[in-house]
Design an enzyme around this catalytic site. Structure first.
Site, PDB file in Angstrom:
ATOM      1  N   HIS A  46      99.302 -60.103  20.106  1.00  0.00           N
ATOM      2  CA  HIS A  46      98.003 -60.756  20.250  1.00  0.00           C
ATOM      3  C   HIS A  46      96.894 -59.840  19.718  1.00  0.00           C
ATOM      4  CE1 HIS A  46      98.989 -63.923  23.610  1.00  0.00           C
ATOM      5  NE2 HIS A  46      99.773 -64.041  22.564  1.00  0.00           N
ATOM      6  N   GLU A  48      94.087 -58.800  20.881  1.00  0.00           N
ATOM      7  CA  GLU A  48      93.564 -57.744  21.754  1.00  0.00           C
ATOM      8  C   GLU A  48      94.482 -56.522  21.785  1.00  0.00           C
ATOM      9  OE1 GLU A  48      94.019 -60.962  22.429  1.00  0.00           O
ATOM     10  OE2 GLU A  48      92.841 -61.630  24.137  1.00  0.00           O
ATOM     11  N   CYS A  76      94.723 -63.910  27.718  1.00  0.00           N
ATOM     12  CA  CYS A  76      95.870 -64.315  28.549  1.00  0.00           C
ATOM     13  C   CYS A  76      96.150 -63.200  29.560  1.00  0.00           C
ATOM     14  CB  CYS A  76      97.092 -64.560  27.667  1.00  0.00           C
ATOM     15  SG  CYS A  76      97.823 -63.046  27.006  1.00  0.00           S
ATOM     16  N   CYS A  79      96.933 -59.757  27.880  1.00  0.00           N
ATOM     17  CA  CYS A  79      95.783 -59.083  27.262  1.00  0.00           C
ATOM     18  C   CYS A  79      94.728 -58.692  28.290  1.00  0.00           C
ATOM     19  CB  CYS A  79      95.195 -59.965  26.173  1.00  0.00           C
ATOM     20  SG  CYS A  79      96.342 -60.169  24.786  1.00  0.00           S
TER      21      CYS A  79
END
Lengths: 147, 147
Positions: A46, A48, A76, A79
């Site tokens: 992801h 991040e 999420c 993260c």
């Protein structure tokens, strides 16, 4: 956040769900990232996570003090948890994620005071620009699926 | 879980908080990992994250179907979130983490049915062996701090 949206746009050109993240410290961009789950076939890829790891490497410490994270989509659980572990003090994010948002929608990761670190959470910044990109991406995906 | 404890023991020899993780598929070890936060100065360097990424690379897909994760300590929000994203169907873990546990203690990441994936959660496996290692590690750390 405009730079984070540019990261999201770049992800979309790769066929990735358009999400971008930029980390800023003392007014300068420290690190950036975009979603690469499909390209890398990595569930942890992801936006991040790339930005957090790059920022820690740049600063030489896992404690990202004084850093502000700009993310186009509500983080999420993974993260949001990583932002807590990195002690990021401030997270500015765009639109909510009804299916996985873990800062405000489903859980309070980053804001729940039982955690050993909480961050300032500022939601809704350029939210429509972020949500529009996600909508367009999934509409195009469905359209291709129908052909 | 005995192998996961061996990973935790190895982390301790590096001065890392002793947490280990092993991923198993079809009765064979697919990947393993141990905590490396201090060594790498990376806030995301938890045992589970290394094991998940290595398993995805080995299988060539981000979907870790049919995989069982063995973790010595209750996963934090980041790691529990990553196990959800990786679609891991079964997570066996040792002792609870009162300060950051996100599967049962603080949140229900992996078990909350609002998520698009939930896993079977089996807690308490070799929990005392895991907790004992953590206690010994922190006691030694405090003793060194007092010298």
């Amino acid at each position: 956040m405009t730079l984070a949206l540019a990261e999201a746009d770049y992800a979309a050109t790769l066929g990735e769900v358009p999400v971008g993240c930029v980390l800023v410290k003392d007014g300068a961009v420290l690190a950036r990232g975009h979603n690469l789950r499909e390209s890398n076939q990595d569930p942890t890829a992801h936006a991040e996570m790339f930005a957090i790891r790059a920022a820690a490497a740049a600063l030489g410490t896992f404690r990202l003090e004084g850093v502000t994270a700009y993310v186009t989509l509500e983080p999420c659980a993974m993260c949001a948890g990583a932002l807590v572990l990195a002690r990021v003090p401030r997270v500015v994010w765009g639109c909510r994620d009804p299916k996985g948002g873990a800062v405000a929608t489903m859980f309070g990761i980053g804001t729940d005071r039982r955690l050993n670190h909480v961050f300032e959470s500022h939601e809704g910044v350029l939210a429509e620009a972020s949500a529009g990109r996600l909508r367009a991406f999934f509409e195009a995906l469905r359209a291709r699926g129908k052909k």
